[in-house]
Structures are given as structure tokens and as C-alpha cells.
Scaffold this active site. Sequence first.
Site, PDB file in Angstrom:
ATOM      1  N   TRP A 128       1.259  -0.885   0.136  1.00  0.00           N
ATOM      2  CA  TRP A 128       0.067   0.425   0.188  1.00  0.00           C
ATOM      3  C   TRP A 128       0.981   1.227   0.225  1.00  0.00           C
ATOM      4  O   TRP A 128       1.375   1.560   0.942  1.00  0.00           O
ATOM      5  CB  TRP A 128      -0.616   0.105   1.366  1.00  0.00           C
ATOM      6  N   ASP A 209      -1.706  -6.373   8.831  1.00  0.00           N
ATOM      7  CA  ASP A 209      -2.407  -5.676   8.872  1.00  0.00           C
ATOM      8  C   ASP A 209      -3.300  -6.075   8.060  1.00  0.00           C
ATOM      9  O   ASP A 209      -3.401  -6.338   6.393  1.00  0.00           O
ATOM     10  CB  ASP A 209      -1.612  -4.161   7.417  1.00  0.00           C
ATOM     11  N   ALA A 211      -7.182  -4.857   6.873  1.00  0.00           N
ATOM     12  CA  ALA A 211      -7.985  -3.778   6.336  1.00  0.00           C
ATOM     13  C   ALA A 211      -9.015  -4.011   5.947  1.00  0.00           C
ATOM     14  O   ALA A 211     -10.084  -3.525   5.364  1.00  0.00           O
ATOM     15  CB  ALA A 211      -6.731  -2.187   5.879  1.00  0.00           C
ATOM     16  N   LYS A 244     -13.652  -0.163   5.389  1.00  0.00           N
ATOM     17  CA  LYS A 244     -13.790  -0.621   3.936  1.00  0.00           C
ATOM     18  C   LYS A 244     -15.054  -1.919   4.740  1.00  0.00           C
ATOM     19  O   LYS A 244     -16.575  -1.653   4.153  1.00  0.00           O
ATOM     20  CB  LYS A 244     -13.247  -1.975   3.513  1.00  0.00           C
TER      21      LYS A 244
HETATM   22  C1  LMR Z   1      -7.263   2.880  -0.355  1.00  0.00           C
HETATM   23  O1  LMR Z   1      -5.579   2.607  -1.072  1.00  0.00           O
HETATM   24  O2  LMR Z   1      -6.943   3.564  -1.577  1.00  0.00           O
HETATM   25  C2  LMR Z   1      -7.211   2.494   0.390  1.00  0.00           C
HETATM   26  O3  LMR Z   1      -6.805   1.886   1.657  1.00  0.00           O
HETATM   27  C3  LMR Z   1      -7.645   4.067   0.656  1.00  0.00           C
HETATM   28  C4  LMR Z   1      -6.428   5.065   1.255  1.00  0.00           C
HETATM   29  O4  LMR Z   1      -6.230   5.957   2.397  1.00  0.00           O
HETATM   30  O5  LMR Z   1      -5.291   4.887   0.394  1.00  0.00           O
END
Ligand code: LMR
Length: 394
Positions: A128, A209, A211, A244
Amino acid sequence: MFETLEPKPGDAILKLIGEHKEDPRAEKIDLGVGVYRDAEGNTPILNSVKKAEHWLVGTQTSKAYLGSRGDIVFCDDVEKLVFGDDAADDDRISTVQSPGGSGALRVGAELILRANPDAVMWVSDPTWNNHIPLMGNAGLKLQPYPYYDGEKNSIRFDDMMETLGTANAGEIVLLHGCCHNPTGMDLSRDQWDLVTDLVEERSLMPFIDIAYQGFAEGLEDDTYGVRLMYGRVPEMIVTQSCSKNFGLYRDRVGALSFLSPDADTAKVVDSQALSLVRTIYSLPPDHGAAVVSHILNDEELRAEWLGELAGMRKRLQSMRKLLVEELKSVAPDHDFSHIALTTGMFCYLGVTPEQVAALKKDRGVYLVDSSRINVCGITEGNVRYLAESIASVL
Ligand code: LMR
């Protein structure tokens, strides 16, 4: 003093929200930030959440501070969600409520640094896009481990194992519990078993993590990796998000849990976490957590929420399939079959940053430069246009 500051570029994911909003084209498509969208392209408030909010408004008698941990009942509830029902009685686990998953990640990173200022954390390549600044700016020394092969569109599992096989005892491995962001390619159960063996053998510390719990296979199935590690390793950190699975994005609801080797250590870790919270944001926001806690403890609402969660998951699965079919018909020479193997909100399209730029400019299709798409942005109404747009830039 401010004149010493240099401007910072906007976050690559969040800036797409504004760019898409400003685009006047009616046919534009937003495949950017990870929020759920229904078949009409809206991000609805779940019915279970609405009902819980009504209940809260009618029954809440005070907005006084709850303390740095947040709501104790919420902490027990989300511990059970991720570790299983027995976890609430396990005095080796301690949990604090956090402002979203990001708040949990940051406090987790800070706690690691209090324990070891030279701590090394291994992060998947890719991961991420906010993991790196979030954990790196805290001061952790980040090292990448190979995860995704963009040519073959598959997990580089052997390379991942080889690299993690060089990690030193005490180093931390950041893993995505499910719905890997950005690739959508998750470890299989066999692979989780092997990673757990390695983590044990080399005395590494897992930091998981999670999420997107509930968006891959199901609420319970998605915890396979966390629960496996929970049964085997002495120390672990888990961060959760309710953004989410409860659709509570802007309410900022998350949790940070620590597994310690014994109850006495857990008390020390907990005291450190609470002191970090106090010195960073003092106390977490309450509203969303109170909503989650009510839903989880009310049989009818819980059942309704589980149904809504399954509905979101199924829509994602069917939109993936639909996109693959449409792409097959408009771009028969290109193989997009990997998209059907991915889970959760995201996957890589497998196009270049130049092609991503052309999709934006020529077709009003917004996605991250890496070619990550949020599958929720696909609808039956736009999938043909999307597939044709992708074909037009290949
Ligand atoms: C994403 O990866 O789009 C989500 O987790 C929102 C974010 O805060 O980046």
C-alpha cells in the site's frame, strides 16, 4: 519559519478523488481510492450502520472522554473478530481502538521503536503506497521483500521466502492479512503455512495489517493467516480497519492489537501503547466504534451486517469476472485472466504508467499510476466502455 518548507506532492491515491471530481466528462470512471461503490456508483451507508446510528442517537447519554484505549467493549469485539471468540479471554492480547487502520499502523510502529530504535521492518514489494511513508517516517528501517511479478501477474513466493530467509531474528515482517493492497493477490493457505514456519524458525515478528476483512473469502476465512500465527508465534502486532467492512471510512474506526508472550509482558506493552496514544492523538474518535460495537452485539443487526458484507464481496467478484469477459472480447490478444484470481478491492491491470496517463486524459478513466484499479468502480453500465478504453491504450 514556514519559508524553510518545500511543497509536498499530493498523495498518489487521494489526489485522484479531486481529479475525477473535476473531470466534466459524463462517461468518466473512478477506479482510484479504495472505497466501496454499489451498482449505481454510490458509496452507501450500510443499513445496519444507519440503524445502529439511530440507536446511538436515541440512547447515548454522554460524550465525555472514554480514555486513550477508547471503548473497552469495542476492543473486545474486534479482538474476537480477528483472533476468534476465545481471544477476549486471552490475557496475552491487548488492544487499543485507533483512528482508522492508519492510526493503528503508526502507533504500532512507534511502539516497535520504543522497544528497539534500530528496528527493521520487511515490507512487500509492492505494498500500500502509504505503508512506506507511514511506517518509514516513524523511523522504522524498511526493507522490501519481493511479492509480485508484474510480467507473470503472480506472487513471487520463492523469492519472497528466499529474501525473508535472510532476515535476522527480531526483525519485523509486514504482511497483508487478506486482499493484498495493491495487487489483490493473496497468499494461499499453504503459503501462509510456509511463511509461518519461516517466521518461527528465524524468530521474526509478524505485523499483520488486515484492513479488508470480509472482502476476500469471508469474515472468518480471511483471518486464516492471523489465526495461524496467533497459535504459533510468541509476539505479533495486528492492525484492523472498519473503514471498508463497515463502510465507516470517514468516521475513522480501527484497532491495534498486540500479542505478547505472557500476561505480564502484555500489561507492559499495553501501558506503552496507551502512553503513545496519549502523546500522539490523546484519545480515539468514538462514534464509529460505538456503531460497530452495537452491530456486533445485536444479533439481528449483526446478521444484517454480515449479509451486507457478503453483498459487497459478491459484487466485487462478479465485476471482476465481467471485466475479464469484456476484455477478452475487445482485446483477445491480451491475457487479463489474472484479474479473476485476485480478491478484495484491488488488482493490477498490468498496463504502463503512460497507458494509465492516456486512460485518464483520453477516456476519463482514473486509476493509480501502478495500474492498480479499484474494482468497485466497475458497473454493468460502464464495463464495456472501460474494456474498450483499456483496449484503446494497449
Ligand atoms: C486505498 O488504498 O485506496 C485505501 O486504503 C485508501 C487510502 O487511504 O489510501
